[in-house]
Design a protein around this motif. Structure first.
Motif, PDB file in Angstrom:
ATOM      1  N   ASN A  72       0.853  -1.185   0.000  1.00  0.00           N
ATOM      2  CA  ASN A  72       0.000   0.000   0.000  1.00  0.00           C
ATOM      3  C   ASN A  72       0.895   1.243   0.000  1.00  0.00           C
ATOM      4  O   ASN A  72       1.653   1.460   0.943  1.00  0.00           O
ATOM      5  N   ASP A  73       0.823   2.052  -1.054  1.00  0.00           N
ATOM      6  CA  ASP A  73       1.668   3.245  -1.151  1.00  0.00           C
ATOM      7  C   ASP A  73       1.386   4.252  -0.037  1.00  0.00           C
ATOM      8  O   ASP A  73       2.213   5.126   0.236  1.00  0.00           O
ATOM      9  N   ARG A  74       0.243   4.147   0.587  1.00  0.00           N
ATOM     10  CA  ARG A  74      -0.096   5.049   1.690  1.00  0.00           C
ATOM     11  C   ARG A  74       0.882   4.883   2.853  1.00  0.00           C
ATOM     12  O   ARG A  74       1.067   5.800   3.655  1.00  0.00           O
ATOM     13  N   LYS A  75       1.547   3.736   2.911  1.00  0.00           N
ATOM     14  CA  LYS A  75       2.491   3.459   3.997  1.00  0.00           C
ATOM     15  C   LYS A  75       3.899   3.979   3.700  1.00  0.00           C
ATOM     16  O   LYS A  75       4.783   3.877   4.547  1.00  0.00           O
ATOM     17  N   LEU A  76       4.106   4.520   2.489  1.00  0.00           N
ATOM     18  CA  LEU A  76       5.457   4.941   2.101  1.00  0.00           C
ATOM     19  C   LEU A  76       6.038   6.035   2.991  1.00  0.00           C
ATOM     20  O   LEU A  76       7.163   5.886   3.493  1.00  0.00           O
ATOM     21  N   PRO A  77       5.340   7.164   3.219  1.00  0.00           N
ATOM     22  CA  PRO A  77       5.933   8.216   4.065  1.00  0.00           C
ATOM     23  C   PRO A  77       6.311   7.716   5.456  1.00  0.00           C
ATOM     24  O   PRO A  77       7.399   8.016   5.961  1.00  0.00           O
ATOM     25  N   GLY A  78       5.424   6.946   6.069  1.00  0.00           N
ATOM     26  CA  GLY A  78       5.705   6.424   7.399  1.00  0.00           C
ATOM     27  C   GLY A  78       6.867   5.460   7.399  1.00  0.00           C
ATOM     28  O   GLY A  78       7.723   5.483   8.298  1.00  0.00           O
ATOM     29  N   THR A  79       6.923   4.602   6.377  1.00  0.00           N
ATOM     30  CA  THR A  79       8.012   3.626   6.278  1.00  0.00           C
ATOM     31  C   THR A  79       9.358   4.333   6.126  1.00  0.00           C
ATOM     32  O   THR A  79      10.352   3.942   6.756  1.00  0.00           O
ATOM     33  N   LEU A  80       9.421   5.364   5.308  1.00  0.00           N
ATOM     34  CA  LEU A  80      10.667   6.110   5.121  1.00  0.00           C
ATOM     35  C   LEU A  80      11.153   6.714   6.436  1.00  0.00           C
ATOM     36  O   LEU A  80      12.339   6.616   6.784  1.00  0.00           O
ATOM     37  N   ASN A  81      10.255   7.340   7.160  1.00  0.00           N
ATOM     38  CA  ASN A  81      10.638   7.993   8.419  1.00  0.00           C
ATOM     39  C   ASN A  81      11.008   6.988   9.499  1.00  0.00           C
ATOM     40  O   ASN A  81      12.015   7.146  10.194  1.00  0.00           O
ATOM     41  N   VAL A  82      10.195   5.963   9.650  1.00  0.00           N
ATOM     42  CA  VAL A  82      10.450   4.968  10.691  1.00  0.00           C
ATOM     43  C   VAL A  82      11.727   4.181  10.383  1.00  0.00           C
ATOM     44  O   VAL A  82      12.567   3.979  11.263  1.00  0.00           O
ATOM     45  N   ALA A  83      11.882   3.744   9.144  1.00  0.00           N
ATOM     46  CA  ALA A  83      12.998   2.878   8.773  1.00  0.00           C
ATOM     47  C   ALA A  83      14.356   3.554   8.915  1.00  0.00           C
ATOM     48  O   ALA A  83      15.345   2.906   9.262  1.00  0.00           O
ATOM     49  N   HIS A  84      14.431   4.853   8.659  1.00  0.00           N
ATOM     50  CA  HIS A  84      15.730   5.523   8.618  1.00  0.00           C
ATOM     51  C   HIS A  84      16.061   6.318   9.880  1.00  0.00           C
ATOM     52  O   HIS A  84      17.151   6.898   9.961  1.00  0.00           O
ATOM     53  N   THR A  85      15.179   6.341  10.847  1.00  0.00           N
ATOM     54  CA  THR A  85      15.428   7.148  12.051  1.00  0.00           C
ATOM     55  C   THR A  85      16.671   6.691  12.809  1.00  0.00           C
ATOM     56  O   THR A  85      17.564   7.496  13.122  1.00  0.00           O
ATOM     57  N   VAL A  86      16.762   5.414  13.127  1.00  0.00           N
ATOM     58  CA  VAL A  86      17.900   4.920  13.912  1.00  0.00           C
ATOM     59  C   VAL A  86      19.220   5.081  13.148  1.00  0.00           C
ATOM     60  O   VAL A  86      20.199   5.585  13.717  1.00  0.00           O
ATOM     61  N   PRO A  87      19.304   4.689  11.863  1.00  0.00           N
ATOM     62  CA  PRO A  87      20.557   4.923  11.131  1.00  0.00           C
ATOM     63  C   PRO A  87      20.993   6.384  11.108  1.00  0.00           C
ATOM     64  O   PRO A  87      22.186   6.680  11.250  1.00  0.00           O
ATOM     65  N   VAL A  88      20.038   7.306  10.933  1.00  0.00           N
ATOM     66  CA  VAL A  88      20.392   8.727  10.890  1.00  0.00           C
ATOM     67  C   VAL A  88      20.922   9.202  12.243  1.00  0.00           C
ATOM     68  O   VAL A  88      21.884   9.979  12.309  1.00  0.00           O
ATOM     69  N   ILE A  89      20.314   8.739  13.329  1.00  0.00           N
ATOM     70  CA  ILE A  89      20.802   9.123  14.657  1.00  0.00           C
ATOM     71  C   ILE A  89      22.210   8.568  14.881  1.00  0.00           C
ATOM     72  O   ILE A  89      23.086   9.247  15.441  1.00  0.00           O
ATOM     73  N   ILE A  90      22.461   7.345  14.427  1.00  0.00           N
ATOM     74  CA  ILE A  90      23.799   6.762  14.547  1.00  0.00           C
ATOM     75  C   ILE A  90      24.800   7.562  13.718  1.00  0.00           C
ATOM     76  O   ILE A  90      25.934   7.817  14.158  1.00  0.00           O
TER      77      ILE A  90
END
Length: 287
Positions: A72-90
């Motif tokens: 479901n493309d509706r999940k794309l914005p949330g997936t991008l933010n959730v998936a990359h949060t920890v790597p970006v903080i690291i």
């Protein structure tokens, strides 16, 4: 001051992980579709690119579409933010501790971006998105051209050496105002990485100094956005977890590459990233 910033990012990481882990545990057995191995490789590649300053959202979007990981493309914005949060903080933790930056400069510019994003969510988001993207793209192309001329020794107006690790006086004020504006523009889809690189370079800072500044700026923003998506459930759980794990590995690998680069090589990489981002923004603005 650097310790305060690291402490703030640490608190945000714990805050984010609390909600992420709790949600995964509560929805065990209902993590959705997607291939964990494919998503993990996507995370490794895109967060390695993010560590190089290219950004992770655009390539992740492309690869998720190519591999049909989302149902479901509706999940794309949330997936991008959730998936990359920890790597970006690291990324932020690594570059803040490895790259020498004047504490006042780092703290001031990061806080300016965070405040800018808050103000932007209330005001700047009302601006015509396409026009802002188009003109930002033009500005980045011009900046990249000036940077290239300087590297070739054909332009002295940008200063020589770019060895500064901190800003003072009017340059610090310009940096704070500039990063505040970039933080605000993030709310309408103008990424912070390339413009921040250009800003840092134009102010005479060492090109490597851009990395802790831009990554700490985003690391301060993404946990809050990620938690909002987690609470609403509008993200792909299996895909996000796999990208997070792969992304952490990609960050560690790419960090060793970036911090060991010759400054001339790094500067040309920065120029290439700025040109790429400029073209991307122009295309978005004209689309």
């Amino acid at each position: 001051m650097v310790q305060i910033l690291l402490g703030l990012l640490g608190v945000l990481l714990v805050y984010y992980l609390f909600y992420f882990i709790r949600d995964l545990a509560a929805e065990r057995g209902n993590w959705g579709s997607g291939n964990a191995i494919v998503s993990g490789v996507i995370g490794l590649v895109t967060d390695a690119m993010d560590t190089l300053g290219i950004g992770s959202f655009a390539p992740t979007t492309m690869l998720l579409e190519m591999t049909k990981q989302l149902d479901n493309d509706r999940k794309l914005p949330g997936t991008l933010n959730v998936a990359h949060t920890v790597p970006v903080i690291i990324e932020a933790f690594i570059f803040i501790t490895v790259v020498k930056v004047a504490p006042l400069t780092l703290f001031s510019l990061v806080i300016a971006a965070i405040v800018g994003s808050y103000v932007g969510s209330k005001t700047v988001s009302k601006l015509p998105e396409k026009k802002v993207q188009f003109y930002m793209g033009i500005a980045l192309i011009i900046t990249a051209g000036l940077m290239a001329l300087k590297q070739l020794g054909l332009l002295d107006m940008l200063g020589t050496g770019n060895a500064l690790t901190g800003l003072t006086g009017i340059k610090l004020i310009i940096g704070i105002v500039g990063n505040f504006i970039l933080g605000a523009l993030m709310t309408i889809g103008v990424g912070l990485y390339a413009p921040c690189m250009a800003l840092v370079y134009m102010l005479g800072l060492n090109p490597l100094v851009a990395f802790p500044i831009m990554m700490a700026s985003c690391a301060g923003l993404m946990p809050v956005a990620g938690v909002n998506f987690i609470k609403s459930g509008d993200y792909a759980r299996k895909v996000s977890l796999a990208i997070t794990i792969g992304g952490i590995i990609g960050v560690v690998i790419a960090t060793r590459f970036v911090t060991g680069l010759n400054m001339d090589v790094l500067t040309w990489i920065v120029i290439a990233v700025v040109i790429y981002s400029g073209v991307t923004y122009i295309r978005k603005g004209l689309r």
